[in-house]
Design an enzyme around this catalytic site. Structure first.
Site, PDB file in Angstrom:
ATOM      1  N   ASN A 147       0.822  -1.222   0.000  1.00  0.00           N
ATOM      2  CA  ASN A 147       0.000   0.000   0.000  1.00  0.00           C
ATOM      3  C   ASN A 147       0.854   1.268   0.000  1.00  0.00           C
ATOM      4  O   ASN A 147       0.569   2.227  -0.724  1.00  0.00           O
ATOM      5  CB  ASN A 147      -0.938   0.007   1.212  1.00  0.00           C
ATOM      6  CG  ASN A 147      -1.991  -1.071   1.098  1.00  0.00           C
ATOM      7  OD1 ASN A 147      -2.044  -1.780   0.094  1.00  0.00           O
ATOM      8  ND2 ASN A 147      -2.823  -1.225   2.114  1.00  0.00           N
ATOM      9  N   THR A 186     -14.766  38.740 -31.232  1.00  0.00           N
ATOM     10  CA  THR A 186     -15.624  38.318 -30.119  1.00  0.00           C
ATOM     11  C   THR A 186     -16.860  37.769 -30.811  1.00  0.00           C
ATOM     12  O   THR A 186     -17.278  38.293 -31.859  1.00  0.00           O
ATOM     13  CB  THR A 186     -16.021  39.479 -29.178  1.00  0.00           C
ATOM     14  OG1 THR A 186     -16.705  40.464 -29.936  1.00  0.00           O
ATOM     15  CG2 THR A 186     -14.815  40.120 -28.514  1.00  0.00           C
ATOM     16  N   HIS A 187     -17.416  36.722 -30.279  1.00  0.00           N
ATOM     17  CA  HIS A 187     -18.561  36.032 -30.924  1.00  0.00           C
ATOM     18  C   HIS A 187     -18.228  35.596 -32.346  1.00  0.00           C
ATOM     19  O   HIS A 187     -19.111  35.481 -33.186  1.00  0.00           O
ATOM     20  CB  HIS A 187     -19.821  36.912 -30.934  1.00  0.00           C
ATOM     21  CG  HIS A 187     -20.128  37.530 -29.617  1.00  0.00           C
ATOM     22  ND1 HIS A 187     -20.933  36.943 -28.679  1.00  0.00           N
ATOM     23  CD2 HIS A 187     -19.680  38.690 -29.053  1.00  0.00           C
ATOM     24  CE1 HIS A 187     -20.993  37.710 -27.601  1.00  0.00           C
ATOM     25  NE2 HIS A 187     -20.241  38.780 -27.804  1.00  0.00           N
ATOM     26  N   SER A 220      -7.782  13.470 -48.840  1.00  0.00           N
ATOM     27  CA  SER A 220      -9.010  12.678 -48.739  1.00  0.00           C
ATOM     28  C   SER A 220      -8.869  11.488 -49.684  1.00  0.00           C
ATOM     29  O   SER A 220      -8.174  11.567 -50.704  1.00  0.00           O
ATOM     30  CB  SER A 220     -10.192  13.560 -49.137  1.00  0.00           C
ATOM     31  OG  SER A 220     -11.195  12.777 -49.730  1.00  0.00           O
ATOM     32  N   LYS A 279      -8.468  17.832 -51.627  1.00  0.00           N
ATOM     33  CA  LYS A 279      -8.598  18.115 -50.196  1.00  0.00           C
ATOM     34  C   LYS A 279      -7.274  18.064 -49.435  1.00  0.00           C
ATOM     35  O   LYS A 279      -6.440  17.204 -49.673  1.00  0.00           O
ATOM     36  CB  LYS A 279      -9.565  17.121 -49.535  1.00  0.00           C
ATOM     37  CG  LYS A 279     -11.018  17.362 -49.870  1.00  0.00           C
ATOM     38  CD  LYS A 279     -11.580  18.645 -49.277  1.00  0.00           C
ATOM     39  CE  LYS A 279     -11.894  18.583 -47.810  1.00  0.00           C
ATOM     40  NZ  LYS A 279     -13.028  17.756 -47.463  1.00  0.00           N
ATOM     41  N   GLU A 327      -7.580  18.403 -35.725  1.00  0.00           N
ATOM     42  CA  GLU A 327      -8.829  17.777 -35.262  1.00  0.00           C
ATOM     43  C   GLU A 327      -8.527  16.730 -34.191  1.00  0.00           C
ATOM     44  O   GLU A 327      -9.260  16.596 -33.205  1.00  0.00           O
ATOM     45  CB  GLU A 327      -9.572  17.165 -36.448  1.00  0.00           C
ATOM     46  CG  GLU A 327     -10.148  18.244 -37.365  1.00  0.00           C
ATOM     47  CD  GLU A 327     -10.538  17.721 -38.737  1.00  0.00           C
ATOM     48  OE1 GLU A 327     -10.632  16.503 -38.913  1.00  0.00           O
ATOM     49  OE2 GLU A 327     -10.740  18.558 -39.645  1.00  0.00           O
ATOM     50  N   GLN A 353      -6.538   0.640  -7.634  1.00  0.00           N
ATOM     51  CA  GLN A 353      -5.510   0.114  -8.532  1.00  0.00           C
ATOM     52  C   GLN A 353      -5.591   0.697  -9.949  1.00  0.00           C
ATOM     53  O   GLN A 353      -4.585   0.793 -10.644  1.00  0.00           O
ATOM     54  CB  GLN A 353      -5.613  -1.407  -8.589  1.00  0.00           C
ATOM     55  CG  GLN A 353      -4.587  -2.061  -9.475  1.00  0.00           C
ATOM     56  CD  GLN A 353      -4.522  -3.566  -9.247  1.00  0.00           C
ATOM     57  OE1 GLN A 353      -3.779  -4.024  -8.381  1.00  0.00           O
ATOM     58  NE2 GLN A 353      -5.298  -4.304  -9.985  1.00  0.00           N
ATOM     59  N   LYS A 357      -3.388   3.926 -12.019  1.00  0.00           N
ATOM     60  CA  LYS A 357      -2.190   3.983 -12.863  1.00  0.00           C
ATOM     61  C   LYS A 357      -2.520   3.952 -14.360  1.00  0.00           C
ATOM     62  O   LYS A 357      -2.008   4.760 -15.137  1.00  0.00           O
ATOM     63  CB  LYS A 357      -1.215   2.864 -12.474  1.00  0.00           C
ATOM     64  CG  LYS A 357      -0.502   3.197 -11.159  1.00  0.00           C
ATOM     65  CD  LYS A 357       0.142   2.025 -10.514  1.00  0.00           C
ATOM     66  CE  LYS A 357      -0.841   1.044  -9.934  1.00  0.00           C
ATOM     67  NZ  LYS A 357      -1.656   1.521  -8.800  1.00  0.00           N
TER      68      LYS A 357
END
Ligand code: ARG
Length: 485
Positions: free
Chosen positions: A95, A140-141, A262, A268, A275, A307, A310
């Site tokens: 322990n 902003t926004h 892609s 692409k 991501e 346990q 970990k």
């Protein structure tokens, strides 16, 4: 069946170095306290060192029959040195052993994460340095708000990642409390010296309460929380870069190294890595919540539930390290599309606040009055389908007759950015000062590292010197022992 359920070897074999280090410190202490003999201590240390070499060189045969790394090492010790191996577990329990290993591991993991954060910070500062004059819209926004320097945006993340480092370092205070010696949950009747193992293992002090020690996993939560926050930050910048890289914005270019194609659309170039970074905060939060849930309602002291800590920590740690490395690669492989940034910054009447401020400063208006006048000018620009900078002085004068030629300079984006001279604002001088500050911190860090290395080298040289050895032995004898009284 039970063996399979209770086995944690796959996860905790990673703690073998710490486990051996802990055991060596433990037997050295047992010898110093006259609990075991010199011969037994040396035999055990010999065996443990041999095991460490075996595991490092992948020659060690892990046995799933034994539930964890601690038992695996102990069983092998019996094979190597015989019955005397049985003395290693005197005045100790798995322990306290497991928490000692885990805390030692977490201390070095904290260092590694912070080193990786330093690398990311350095790359961000480097990119910022090249882009002090790069003007972009601040949002902003997600709507154009005010013009900013791209470097100022990057330096915002430098602050963020510096805070992350501090969050990780704050946990070191708990990690520096030595659990070894609390045994199963109540301490031990042997005359051990916990201060000795504390020093040997590089902790700062022994933990105070044996029951708390074997039950406590707050240091795990703190670590997982710090990882969650850091992953969330990476996720925020990843999302921003994904948006800016989209065809609609086109504010940054990602080099081929950090995009993927892609399988069907040949044109692409997808920001997959970004991501991936954005998504990984999910598993970090999941791990934090797993641990919180394991601990909820768990009585004191040790239970098998603990346990799992970990596996959870290793997963979060490895993912974060990976994310930081990938993120640094991204930082080194993208460039701002300066033209597009400027073009977008010229949209959306972004200098409207500058005009309002100008009216307050030059025509003694209250800010609310100036706000109204500016709104009227913005409406006029909208009606005539022009930018603020495209309005003529005559048109502006229709709204506010007192205006003079001088007003036109507030529509210049460079002036706008450079006028935000308040402390922490986006003006070029502020940014340069902040960049200098971070470069200085970096230099001091490097210098300190060299100094530490130098001191270590010198002290290694001294250790060979017999006079030094003698004084070191004397010092050791004066170590305070909490159990001696
Ligand atoms: N492998 C165990 C763990 O990680 C070690 C502690 C075992 N203690 C016990 N009382 N079964 O939690």
């Amino acid at each position: 069946m039970f063996q399979k359920v209770g086995n944690s070897l796959d996860a905790d074999k990673r703690l073998y170095k710490e486990d051996i280090k802990g055991s060596i410190a433990h037997v050295e202490m047992l010898f110093k306290q006259k609990i075991i003999s010199f011969k037994i201590k040396n035999k055990i240390i010999y065996g443990l060192n041999k095991i460490e070499r075996e595991i490092s060189s992948k020659k060690f045969e892990f046995n799933k029959k034994y539930e964890d790394i601690h038992i695996n090492i102990e069983k092998r010790l019996f094979q190597i040195i015989g019955e005397e191996a049985g003395y290693v577990h005197t005045a100790r329990s798995r322990n306290d052993q497991v928490i000692t290993d885990f805390k030692l591991w977490l201390k070095s993991a904290t260092k590694e994460i912070n080193n990786n954060l330093d690398i990311v910070i350095k790359s961000s500062v480097k990119l910022a340095e090249k882009n002090i004059q790069t003007i972009m819209p601040g949002f902003t926004h997600l709507k154009n708000a005010q013009a900013i320097s791209f470097a100022h945006y990057l330096m915002a993340y430098v602050e963020i990642f510096t805070r992350d480092k501090k969050r990780f370092s704050n946990n070191l205070e708990s990690l520096n409390e030595n659990p070894l010696g609390v045994a199963a949950l109540s301490g031990t009747s042997f005359n051990i010296d916990r201060n000795y193992t504390t020093k040997k293992l590089g902790f700062k002090k022994p933990t105070n309460n044996s029951i708390d020690t074997v039950s406590d996993r707050d240091f795990v939560l703190d670590f997982l929380y710090s990882i969650s926050v850091c992953s969330m930050h990476i996720s925020r910048i990843a999302e921003e870069l994904i948006i800016w890289n989209s065809d609609g914005f086109n504010l940054i270019n990602l080099s081929d190294k950090v995009v993927t194609g892609s399988s069907i659309m040949p044109q692409k170039k997808n920001p997959d890595l970004l991501e991936y970074l954005r998504g990984k905060s999910g598993s970090a939060y999941g791990n934090l919540f797993s641990m919180l849930t394991i601990l909820k309602g768990l009585p004191l002291s040790y239970f098998k539930d603990l346990q799992d800590d970990k596996e959870i920590v290793f997963n979060s740690n490895d993912t974060l390290i990976n994310c930081l490395k990938i993120f640094d690669e991204v930082l080194k492989n993208f460039s701002p599309n300066k033209k597009k940034m400027l073009e977008l910054a010229n949209n959306g009447y972004i200098t409207a606040t500058d005009l309002a401020d100008y009216l307050v400063k030059n025509h003694s208006m209250s800010f609310r009055k100036a706000y109204q006048k500016t709104s009227a000018i913005v409406n006029l620009a909208e009606k005539t389908k022009k930018n603020l900078s495209e309005l003529s002085l005559d048109q502006l004068k229709k709204v506010e007759p007192k205006l003079t030629e001088d007003v036109l300079k507030v529509f210049d984006l460079n002036n706008s950015v450079n006028s935000k001279k308040s402390f922490g604002g986006t003006c070029f001088d502020n940014i340069k000062k902040m960049i200098m500050k971070y470069k200085k911190i970096n230099m001091i860090r490097k210098f300190t590292l060299v100094l530490i290395l130098f001191c270590i080298l010198i002290s290694c040289g001294k250790k060979g010197d017999p006079e030094y050895k003698e004084s070191a032995i004397k010092k050791n004898m004066q170590l305070p022992s909490i159990n001696k009284a």
